[in-house]
Write an enzyme that holds these catalytic residues in place. Structure first.
Site, PDB file in Angstrom:
ATOM      1  N   GLU A 102       0.837  -1.214   0.000  1.00 54.52           N
ATOM      2  CA  GLU A 102       0.000   0.000   0.000  1.00 54.52           C
ATOM      3  C   GLU A 102       0.871   1.264   0.000  1.00 54.52           C
ATOM      4  OE1 GLU A 102      -2.418  -1.442   3.256  1.00 54.52           O
ATOM      5  OE2 GLU A 102      -4.207  -1.366   1.986  1.00 54.52           O
ATOM      6  N   GLU A 122      -3.684  -9.921   3.425  1.00 55.19           N
ATOM      7  CA  GLU A 122      -4.577  -9.573   4.534  1.00 55.19           C
ATOM      8  C   GLU A 122      -5.720 -10.565   4.708  1.00 55.19           C
ATOM      9  OE1 GLU A 122      -3.172  -7.457   2.533  1.00 55.19           O
ATOM     10  OE2 GLU A 122      -2.791  -5.523   3.493  1.00 55.19           O
TER      11      GLU A 122
END
Ligand code: 3H9
Length: 720
Positions: A102, A122
């Site tokens: 990210e 995730e």
């Protein structure tokens, strides 16, 4: 934790948080101040973000989840990166995962070492990439690829990431030098077209189609899990909503997951995976202070299904195996089967044809035990009979070189009783594989009273080498897996006698998330196996089992499984078991009215009145009984810590990872509730002595507040 280094007109923000440069609070602070400083520094014209050591950040710091969050959030850091007036280049190496990727997606450019990998794992933690990963990635890759990457959690190698547009350039030389050169080349170029928040999702019009397809897929693949569904909802938002609103939706979906029981269980499982193989003996010997022997050759004794599959585990990692089977016909069949299984692996692209050939070249079949004199490790995999195993171990002790380890694949028998047959009890241990052994990840390694630390170190090490999740347990009847699972089997059968049908019990446990209910498992493995073990035990104890037998040594007994055996219903292999199958070896199980008749007539003949058994009772009787036994296992030191039990259940018994394992599940239900229900069932079923509550459970449940799972053993066991 983030070093700020200026070289000419380039500022380098070097993240230094070993081992994986997780984005802990101090890293986030360091990145934010670094970006601000570089923007204020008149001599700096471009910024490089890079990781020190072996990797770019591999994600947010998982240990911070579940604790009060600390500012700055990763999103705020990322927004500062994207808003920078000076170009920001993320230079990736190692594994740029989760929050790490990210950070890279907030940056204006991404270059990467050609050996690096990226990904959003995730979902495996029950989360979604919550720092705008779900809304930024589709802007680079398109929706279908983003949905696949995010819902699978798989790592993508650098060339593939380049192809998808995630990376701008691959680097084969010095990453930092190349990053600086790259940074210089983009100074002064417009940045808005590099800011993903300013770019539209190019295939947004097709989002509903992609969403429906991906949703159907994740519901099938990850049954019962909420994270993949939230990932998809958020990606859909990226295409349907303005950027800011999509980000808001993502944050809400992330929060929902972060506080979910599933994510707590998956995060626990992440650390349990790493902690379970770290063994320690009561003597103080441990993985830290004991060196394993190097195993260069193995003999497997017994070429049945189990022995053959165990042989495969070794040969496919290049360890030569002598497969010994007295009966030449069986041996030849086994060798043929092994060849076929490996051929299947080639077809599934798990190994290459060359690897198959190399594996088979280091496998040798033999009919005489005398041949094993020179091997480093013997794994015995003959029929589960103590006398037979003792005979074999006594012979092996004479034949094998003194340094050889002698291990048994027994699933229940006391290792001490096997070790006494030898003059090397320190070199005797259990290596309990789970069927099918070449597929199942679990290896339950068992130490006995005399097993030496170096033997333990060696079997744990070899377990890792053959790709297993190895967990160490102390010897006892059934070890951890079978000892606890026996309660599930017993209660399941008793509930048939009281009013349930096999499909009722299986459905409830499968809805709970178990890979298979106990009756489907029995049909798969064959009910003849259990029958033989029961008969053998009864013979040893001088007991005659009949259909009327309701108690054995004062313990409740059900003869229903024996009836099944007498009817020739051995399970899938005969096309009939607790279920009906279209033909022998067919897989689809159909409820069978004949079984309902068998159960009803069994109950009538024994005068048992049937009742409706609610789903909650099925869960409690199967799982709480096993959990109570799990506490006994901890109390006795058979397992060193709850994580070991949970990993055994996840990898060996199909317990849903998103529930953590029976012990973690108990921590979520609450130990007071578990204890009260165990007491209740002990009152109701006094002839099932396993319901007697564990002392450890009672003590832990007596605290006014819940004792966290990581304190169950250390605090209480010493005080018992
Ligand atoms: C996330 O990023 C959320 C964001 O989207 C949104 C935020 C708002 N944190 O596995 P190893 C520890 S979620 C803390 O043995 P390897 C690990 O416990 C995160 N600790 O090494 C172990 O400690 P110990 C998304 C972590 O080389 C040590 O590091 N990212 C973390 O076999 C070595 O680990 C992930 O899910 C962490 N993130 O494999 C990636 N990662 O020695 C999770 C590792 O005390 N990590 N540790 O047992 C991995 O997949 C592997 O660790 C990795 C390295 C592939 C990186």
């Amino acid at each position: 934790m983030v070093d700020y280094i200026v070289d000419g007109n380039i500022a380098v923000l070097e993240i230094n948080n070993p081992p994986v440069n997780a984005l802990s609070i101090h890293v986030r602070e360091g990145l934010l101040t670094g970006i601000q400083k570089a923007n204020q520094d008149g001599s700096v014209q471009a910024i490089v973000i890079i990781g020190k050591g072996s990797t770019f950040p591999s994600g947010a710091d998982i240990r911070e989840f579940g604790k009060p969050p600390k500012e700055p959030w990763l999103t705020a850091v990322g927004e500062a990166i994207e808003a920078s007036e000076k170009p920001v280049i993320s230079a990736l190496h190692g594994t740029a995962l989760g929050g790490g990727l990210e950070v890279a997606l907030f940056s204006h450019y991404r270059i990467a070492d050609e050996r690096s990998r990226v990904g959003f794992p995730e979902v495996k933690l029950g989360l979604l990439p919550g720092a705008q990963g779900t809304i930024r990635l589709p802007r680079l890759t398109g929706l279908a690829v983003a949905m696949r990457i995010i819902t699978s959690g798989d790592h993508i190698n650098a060339p593939e990431a380049l192809k998808y547009g995630i990376l701008d350039k691959l680097i084969s030389g010095n990453l930092l030098q190349e990053a600086k050169t790259f940074a210089k080349s983009v100074i002064g170029k417009p940045l808005d077209n590099r800011r993903l928040s300013k770019i539209a999702v190019r295939d947004a019009a097709t989002v509903d189609k992609h969403f429906d397809e991906a949703l159907a897929e994740v519901k099938r693949k990850y049954k019962g899990m909420i994270a993949p569904v939230n990932c998809l909802k958020s990606i859909r938002g990226s295409a349907k909503l303005p950027f800011v609103e999509a980000a808001r939706l993502e944050a809400a979906l992330f929060r929902e997951l972060l506080t979910s029981a599933q994510s707590a269980a998956l995060r626990y499982s992440f650390f349990a995976d790493r902690s379970a193989p770290r063994w320690k003996l009561p003597s103080g010997a441990s993985i830290e202070n004991t060196k394993p022997d190097i195993i260069k050759s193995v003999a497997v004794i017994g070429a049945g299904t189990m022995g053959s599959a165990i042989a495969i585990c070794f040969i496919r990692v290049g360890i030569p195996v002598l497969l010994v089977e007295q009966n030449d016909k069986l041996l030849q069949n086994a060798l043929k089967n092994i060849g076929q299984i490996l051929q299947g692996s080639v077809k599934l692209n798990r190994i290459t044809a060359d690897q198959r050939k190399q594996s088979l070249q280091i496998l040798r079949g033999e009919t005489s035990l005398d041949i094993v004199s020179d091997v480093d490790l013997v794994v015995e995999a003959v029929f589960e009979n103590l006398k037979l195993k003792q005979e074999i171990f006594a012979r092996l002790d004479k034949i094998c070189k003194p340094s050889a380890l002698l291990c048994s694949n027994t699933s229940t028998l006391d290792i001490d009783k096997i070790a006494v047959a030898t003059n090397r009890p320190g070199k005797v241990a259990g290596m309990h594989f789970f069927a099918p052994a070449h597929i199942m990840k679990l290896l339950e390694n068992v130490y006995g009273t005399h097993t030496s630390p170096s033997t333990v170190a060696t079997i744990m090490d070899i377990g890792k080498r053959i790709g297993k999740v190895s967990v160490l347990v102390r010897t006892c009847d059934g070890f951890v897996a079978n000892r606890m699972n026996r309660m599930v089997g017993n209660e399941a059968v008793f509930m048939l006698e009281e009013g349930a049908l096999p499909q009722d019990v299986d459905r409830v446990l499968e809805d709970f998330g178990m890979a298979m209910g106990p009756f489907r498992v029995t049909d798969l493995s064959g009910s003849d196996v259990g029958w033989r073990i029961r008969q053998e035990r009864a013979k040893e104890q001088g007991i005659q089992l009949t259909y009327e037998t309701r108690f054995v040594n004062g313990e409740r007994y059900s003869s229903l499984p024996d009836r099944l055996y007498e009817l020739g219903r051995y399970g899938q292999k005969t096309g009939k078991g607790w279920y009906r199958y279209e033909k022998p070896f067919a897989r689809t199980a159909y409820p069978d009215p004949e079984i309902t008749d068998v159960i009803n007539s069994h109950c009538r003949s024994l005068g048992i009145e049937r009742r409706v058994i609610p789903p909650q009772e099925i869960i409690e009787r199967c799982l709480f009984a096993a959990i109570n036994e799990g506490f006994k296992v901890l109390e006795e030191g058979v397992a060193e810590k709850p994580e070991n039990i949970d990993i055994i259940w996840q990898y060996g018994l199909g317990f849903p990872r998103y529930r953590g394992g029976p012990m973690f599940y108990a921590s979520q239900v609450g130990l007071k509730t578990i204890y009260e229900r165990v007491c209740y069932y002990y009152d109701a079923f006094p002839h099932s002595s396993y319901w007697a509550p564990s002392d450890l459970l009672r003590k832990l449940a007596s605290h006014s507040t819940e004792v966290p799972i990581d304190q169950w053993t250390s605090k209480e066991r010493s005080r018992l």
